[in-house]
Design a protein around this motif. Structure first.
Motif, short mmCIF file in Angstrom:
data_model
loop_
_atom_site.label_atom_id
_atom_site.label_comp_id
_atom_site.label_asym_id
_atom_site.label_seq_id
_atom_site.Cartn_x
_atom_site.Cartn_y
_atom_site.Cartn_z
N PHE A 57 2.13 2.90 -6.23
CA PHE A 57 3.31 3.51 -5.62
C PHE A 57 4.00 4.40 -6.65
CE2 PHE A 57 4.59 -0.12 -2.46
CZ PHE A 57 3.45 0.11 -1.71
N THR A 58 4.61 5.46 -6.17
CA THR A 58 5.51 6.22 -7.02
C THR A 58 6.82 5.44 -7.10
OG1 THR A 58 6.48 7.46 -5.19
CG2 THR A 58 4.52 8.43 -6.24
N LEU A 59 7.71 5.83 -7.98
CA LEU A 59 8.99 5.13 -8.10
C LEU A 59 9.79 5.24 -6.81
CD1 LEU A 59 9.95 6.14 -11.75
CD2 LEU A 59 8.77 4.08 -10.95
N GLU A 60 9.78 6.41 -6.20
CA GLU A 60 10.49 6.60 -4.93
C GLU A 60 9.90 5.72 -3.82
OE1 GLU A 60 10.90 10.00 -1.47
OE2 GLU A 60 10.42 10.66 -3.51
N GLU A 61 8.58 5.65 -3.78
CA GLU A 61 7.92 4.82 -2.77
C GLU A 61 8.24 3.35 -2.98
OE1 GLU A 61 4.07 7.74 -2.02
OE2 GLU A 61 3.97 6.16 -3.55
N TYR A 62 8.28 2.93 -4.22
CA TYR A 62 8.62 1.53 -4.48
C TYR A 62 10.03 1.23 -4.01
CZ TYR A 62 9.25 -3.00 -6.55
OH TYR A 62 9.52 -4.34 -6.71
N ASN A 63 10.95 2.14 -4.25
CA ASN A 63 12.33 1.95 -3.77
C ASN A 63 12.39 1.87 -2.25
OD1 ASN A 63 13.74 1.71 -6.23
ND2 ASN A 63 13.66 3.91 -6.53
N ARG A 64 11.59 2.67 -1.56
CA ARG A 64 11.52 2.58 -0.10
C ARG A 64 10.87 1.27 0.34
NH1 ARG A 64 8.52 7.42 2.30
NH2 ARG A 64 7.89 7.90 0.18
N TYR A 65 9.84 0.85 -0.40
CA TYR A 65 9.11 -0.38 -0.09
C TYR A 65 10.01 -1.62 -0.16
CZ TYR A 65 6.11 -4.40 -1.18
OH TYR A 65 5.54 -5.65 -1.23
N ILE A 66 10.82 -1.72 -1.20
CA ILE A 66 11.61 -2.94 -1.37
C ILE A 66 12.69 -3.10 -0.31
CG2 ILE A 66 11.13 -3.25 -3.83
CD1 ILE A 66 13.81 -1.96 -4.47
N VAL A 67 13.05 -2.02 0.36
CA VAL A 67 14.03 -2.10 1.44
C VAL A 67 13.48 -2.88 2.64
CG1 VAL A 67 15.30 -0.72 3.14
CG2 VAL A 67 15.22 0.01 0.75
N ASN A 68 12.19 -2.72 2.90
CA ASN A 68 11.57 -3.35 4.06
C ASN A 68 10.20 -3.94 3.70
OD1 ASN A 68 11.38 -4.15 6.70
ND2 ASN A 68 10.83 -2.14 7.49
N SER A 69 10.15 -4.67 2.60
CA SER A 69 8.87 -5.14 2.09
C SER A 69 8.13 -6.08 3.04
CB SER A 69 9.04 -5.79 0.72
OG SER A 69 9.89 -6.92 0.81
N SER A 70 8.85 -6.90 3.77
CA SER A 70 8.19 -7.85 4.67
C SER A 70 7.34 -7.13 5.72
CB SER A 70 9.23 -8.74 5.34
OG SER A 70 8.60 -9.65 6.20
N SER A 71 7.92 -6.17 6.39
CA SER A 71 7.21 -5.41 7.41
C SER A 71 6.08 -4.59 6.79
CB SER A 71 8.18 -4.50 8.14
OG SER A 71 7.50 -3.61 8.98
N LEU A 72 6.34 -3.99 5.64
CA LEU A 72 5.34 -3.15 5.00
C LEU A 72 4.19 -3.99 4.44
CD1 LEU A 72 7.68 -0.53 3.34
CD2 LEU A 72 6.23 -0.23 5.36
N ASN A 73 4.48 -5.20 3.97
CA ASN A 73 3.42 -6.10 3.51
C ASN A 73 2.49 -6.45 4.67
OD1 ASN A 73 4.16 -6.23 0.82
ND2 ASN A 73 5.45 -8.03 1.12
N LYS A 74 3.06 -6.69 5.83
CA LYS A 74 2.25 -7.01 7.01
C LYS A 74 1.33 -5.84 7.35
CE LYS A 74 3.76 -9.56 10.46
NZ LYS A 74 4.53 -10.02 11.61
#
Length: 131
Positions: free
Chosen positions: A94-111
């Motif tokens: 992930f880029t830093l920006e993508e990681y910041n977007r990821y942590i906002v909704n990590s549960s759904s994105l992990n699925k």
């Protein structure tokens, strides 16, 4: 000098799927980030799963096609340690920006991430040869 984010984006290539104004944030992330990473990591994912088969000491080669598909799904859904390892292989790109977007909704994105990995491995099950 290129930044880490620029190098990562160059490695991954272009997004997949159509991105429209009606695309949800999760779907956008999936097509813009997850799919290119999984394509880049495909050979490594196959090798990691082959190693998982070896370490699990199963008779994967002699499983029926349906049992192989179930094994893939169960391994990723139920083996938390293995699942976290796969997640790390993706998150690390992930880029830093993508990681910041990821942590906002990590549960759904992990699925989404795990479902994409499961489908990717299932579609290449013939390449998963237990040595």
């Amino acid at each position: 000098m290129d930044t880490r984010d620029n190098i990562i984006k160059q490695l991954r290539g272009v997004a997949f799927g159509k991105l429209t104004s009606e695309t949800s944030a999760d779907e956008f992330f999936q097509n813009e980030t997850l799919r290119p990473i999984l394509k880049l990591q495909n050979d490594l994912l196959l090798l990691v799963f082959q190693n998982y088969i070896t370490k699990s000491k199963t008779d994967f080669n002699n499983y029926s096609a349906e049992k192989k598909l179930n094994f893939i799904e169960n391994a990723i859904q139920k083996d938390i340690k293995f699942r976290n390892s796969l997640k790390g292989m993706v998150i690390g790109l992930f880029t830093l920006e993508e990681y910041n977007r990821y942590i906002v909704n990590s549960s759904s994105l992990n699925k989404r991430m795990m479902n994409l990995i499961i489908e990717r491995l299932k579609s290449q099950v013939q390449l998963l040869v237990h040595l």
